[in-house]
Each structure stands twice: as C-alpha cells, then as structure tokens.
Design an enzyme around this catalytic site. Sequence first.
Site, PDB file in Angstrom:
ATOM      1  N   ASP A  45     -29.113  13.637   4.610  1.00  0.00           N
ATOM      2  CA  ASP A  45     -30.166  14.644   4.433  1.00  0.00           C
ATOM      3  C   ASP A  45     -30.316  15.538   5.664  1.00  0.00           C
ATOM      4  OD1 ASP A  45     -30.521  13.317   2.041  1.00  0.00           O
ATOM      5  OD2 ASP A  45     -32.268  12.202   2.727  1.00  0.00           O
ATOM      6  N   CYS A  79     -40.305   9.292 -26.856  1.00  0.00           N
ATOM      7  CA  CYS A  79     -41.082   8.057 -26.962  1.00  0.00           C
ATOM      8  C   CYS A  79     -42.582   8.374 -26.957  1.00  0.00           C
ATOM      9  CB  CYS A  79     -40.681   7.089 -25.846  1.00  0.00           C
ATOM     10  SG  CYS A  79     -41.215   5.391 -26.143  1.00  0.00           S
ATOM     11  N   TYR A  80     -43.314   8.053 -25.888  1.00  0.00           N
ATOM     12  CA  TYR A  80     -44.750   8.367 -25.819  1.00  0.00           C
ATOM     13  C   TYR A  80     -44.978   9.855 -26.027  1.00  0.00           C
ATOM     14  CZ  TYR A  80     -49.522   8.682 -23.980  1.00  0.00           C
ATOM     15  OH  TYR A  80     -50.873   8.920 -23.839  1.00  0.00           O
ATOM     16  N   GLU A  96     -32.223   9.514 -22.208  1.00  0.00           N
ATOM     17  CA  GLU A  96     -31.877   9.704 -20.795  1.00  0.00           C
ATOM     18  C   GLU A  96     -31.221   8.484 -20.163  1.00  0.00           C
ATOM     19  OE1 GLU A  96     -36.276   8.409 -20.746  1.00  0.00           O
ATOM     20  OE2 GLU A  96     -34.861   9.404 -22.076  1.00  0.00           O
ATOM     21  N   HIS A 103     -34.922   6.581 -26.044  1.00  0.00           N
ATOM     22  CA  HIS A 103     -34.749   7.206 -24.723  1.00  0.00           C
ATOM     23  C   HIS A 103     -33.326   7.750 -24.580  1.00  0.00           C
ATOM     24  CE1 HIS A 103     -38.558   6.057 -22.791  1.00  0.00           C
ATOM     25  NE2 HIS A 103     -38.503   4.998 -23.590  1.00  0.00           N
ATOM     26  N   GLY A 160     -43.853   6.937 -21.527  1.00  0.00           N
ATOM     27  CA  GLY A 160     -44.900   6.391 -20.669  1.00  0.00           C
ATOM     28  C   GLY A 160     -45.285   5.007 -21.127  1.00  0.00           C
ATOM     29  N   LYS A 197     -30.762  13.209  -4.469  1.00  0.00           N
ATOM     30  CA  LYS A 197     -29.820  12.769  -3.442  1.00  0.00           C
ATOM     31  C   LYS A 197     -28.377  13.146  -3.784  1.00  0.00           C
ATOM     32  CE  LYS A 197     -29.287  10.217   0.353  1.00  0.00           C
ATOM     33  NZ  LYS A 197     -30.096  10.325   1.585  1.00  0.00           N
TER      34      LYS A 197
END
Length: 514
Positions: free
Chosen positions: A229, A85-86, A173, A171, A58, A370
């Site tokens: 979609d 992290c945060y 990710e 991070h 964050g 998606k």
Amino acid sequence: MANIHTEKVLILDFGSQYTQLIARSVREAKVYCEILPYHTPAQAISALSPKGLILSGGPSSIYDEGAPACDPDLFRLPVPILGICYGMQLMAHLMGGKVAGSPRREYGRAQFFIDEPGDLFYGLPPVITVWMSHQDQVICPPPHFTIIGHTESTEAASFRGDSNRYGVQFHPEVVHTPQGREILRNFLYRICGCAGTWDMKVFVESAVARIRSQVGDEKVITALSGGVDSSVVALLVHRAVGDRLTCIFVDNGLLRKGEADALLSTFDQHFRIRIHWVDAKERFLGRLRGVVDPEEKRVLIGREFIQVFEEEATRLGGAAFLAQGTLYPDVIESTSVRGPSSTIKTHHNVGGLPEKMRFSLIEPLRELFKDEVRRVGRELGLSQEILDRHPFPGPGLAVRILGEVTEERLQILREADSIVVEEIRQAGLYNQLWQAFTVLLPVRTVGVMGDGRTYEDVAALRAVTSLDGMTADWARLPYEVLGKISNRIINEVKGINRVVYDVSSKPPSTIEWE
C-alpha cells in the site's frame, strides 16, 4: 482523459458478510462500484447517477424489531435494481408483496431451476447450483412481478418486476454459486447497460491528474514502510509531483532481515524517489523494554511511530500534504451498518496520524481493494517481489516475539524467519500462501546437540491460505518442506532447538499470534 466514474453501480449494505464480495465481483467485471449504508436516502442515491443498484443480503428478518430498511422511494428511481437474499425480501415487502418464514430453512447448496431465462439468466443452463442462506422467503411477489426461478424448497427463488426490478434468493457473489459471476455480469451489462470501462490503467491516469490538481505547487510527504500500500502510494504521488514528494522511512528495528536495505535500493536507486531515512531502532526498543502484553506493544509502537513521524515532518518543513494508503475496506468499515464490532486486537497497521497535524490528506487508494492496489502497482512498474509480499503487521516482529522484545530475540527471529521464507520460495509455494512466518515463543525446551545438552527457545511456524485475510485455513505444507525448514532453523539459528507447526484456522484463532 477517460473518466473512471462515467458508469457507477451502488451497493446498499444491509449487514451481509458477503457485501464486499459483491463489490469485488462488480469491480472484476470492470464496473466501478461503491458500498453505501442501507439508510442512504433515495435523493442522495439519485444525485450520484448510478447505472444500477444492488441491495445486499443481511442477517436480519424483515420482521425483526429494528430490521434495516432502505428508503422506499428507491423503487421509484429510474435505475435497475437487483435484490440479493434479504435485499430481495425487502424489495418484495416494500413493493406490496408478502414475506414469511420458510417451512424449511435453506442453507448451503441447492439446485436452482430457471423458469424464465431472460436477461438475468442469459446464457445459463436450465438448472444451476446456487448457495442459499435464508430462513424467510417471498411467498407472494409484489404486483406486476413474475417468478423466474425456483428451488425444491422455495417457489419464488427469483423474480422480475417492471422497470428492471430483479431479486434472487441465493447469493451469486460467492464461489459456491459457480455461475454467480455470470448472473452479476448479465445484470451489469444486459440490464444496467454498463460497458465495463473500469481498469487500472485508467485509474492511474485519473489518480495522477487528481493529485496534481489537489497539490498544485506544494510539497508532499508520506510514510514508507515497504509494504504494497505505502509503496503504491509513493509511486502514484511521485508520478504526479516528482521531487516535491519526500518519503519518510522510520526504521524501528522491528523489520525482517535485509528489509530496510532492499527498500532503499528499490525506491532510492531504481525509482529515484527522495527518501528521508530515520534510524529509530534504539528508541523503539527502549519503549518496549519490559513490555510483554501484545496490546501494550501495539499502542506503544503506534504512539512512538506517530511521534517520530511528527518530529521528522516538522524538521523537513514546507510540506502541505500528507499522502496515506487508506484502502476501500477501511472506508467501508468507517461507515459500517453493523455498528462497532468487538475489538479482537488493534489494527495491524500503525500509521494513523493525529488530527493536530496540519496537513491536507491525499488518499489516492481509498477507492480500491487490495487486489486492485496490486494491479495498480504492476501498472506503475513495482517489482513482483513487493507486489506479492505477504502481509506484515505494522508493529513488525514485536508481535511475533511472544514476551519481551530484545535485540537478541529479534536477531534470532530474523534468522529463523528468513529461512522459512527462503524455503517456501524454493519449494514454489510462496505465492500459494496468504502468509508464512515464524513466531518466537517464550518457552525453552531441553535438546541435545552433539554430546551436549541444550536449553533453548521454541519457534512456531505459521502458514495459512486465505482469499482476503478475514478467514484463513492452515496450509498443508509438504512434510519434506517442513522437515527441511525445521532442520535448517535448528542447525543454523543459535538459540532455537525446537520447531513446531501451527495447525489452527481462523476463526477461532487469528493469523498472527499477537
């Protein structure tokens, strides 16, 4: 039938720009996950029976006034927790450790030294490259915690505590941490004990069963646009209820060349899905007459679509359910921990329906990102052409014509745009791009054709690369391709005598011009 939620990991969002990347990484590891606001009570989390819990990063410092904080009782739950992290700093702070400002802020790539391999770093080399983005750091871990990794600037760049409590200052990710996905997989498989049962075949089976249970013997309607979609929603619902589904296709006259006919061929002839076709071209063009402001265009088109859809739904009668293509990012944004963001422009998709419509909603894709929707479409037999189709704004070509929208300008744009797509495909570049399209400008320039002077419109070519549409870079198309596109448009499309190429990135620009 397998239950797609037999194992679930929860992500608490503290406002990180990377939270959805965490979720996507978890899903790619075939583990189902959900993102929840950081203030979700521990009791509510416990009731969901998660296999693990991830605290996102964050933008705040834990010492900021009003800094987001989770329920301290989370750390009493018998669930493995990974703080990123945060999230790591908050875990340390709430569990009795100490966090302070870093002597030297760390942003960008750093070398991370693994002091204790263990489960989290199983199979990794002693030193890996990681992505740092912090100004605070843990200077004293909580009681019963051990430092398991460091960088040159951060002594406690990772720690481990009793009851499977872990933290990483970097991070994992993001793609800038090359072994980050392995770290997350280690957390999911080795620490949380997940088996990786989440896949699209199981999702389809479960979604079809849930739709049948929800609908019973009633009828369903859905709006079909030809995009990924709405197409996947139609196929899922049709597999569940068959001929009790009617798709309403509103031809607003703002579609690309041949799009309406291709849609009818795919769904009516190939899938044998009932389509109620509404020719509303003149109606939409009438509403847009004299309108040049892009936001006014969007609002008018959205309202007109809703009105047409309501009228046709009433005319059809008998349907108790409305199926919509809500995706998981839409769900996340509706509960954003960051509050309302500034509106750059209204959403590309028009199809939000008013509360007064008396239908029960079916939203079979609301758990998916998606890329997962595309995999579901592939599982259902949807053509690769539709699955790989570039995003197309809900207001259609109206927001790719700068200035007033007329039938003449629409025809010019359709022809130019079809040439762009044809040449991009011919060059083998279509699937490498996020979007490629033409914008018709309200600018006329002098040209020469043969022995005559011309005074015609300018077309702008836009092609971008992106992972998710949130950021994008202009595509470095080969000069040969650009030259061929320009030559064909100027020679074949009457009304255009100049083609320019947009070399703007997002941000600061947007992908669409309006």
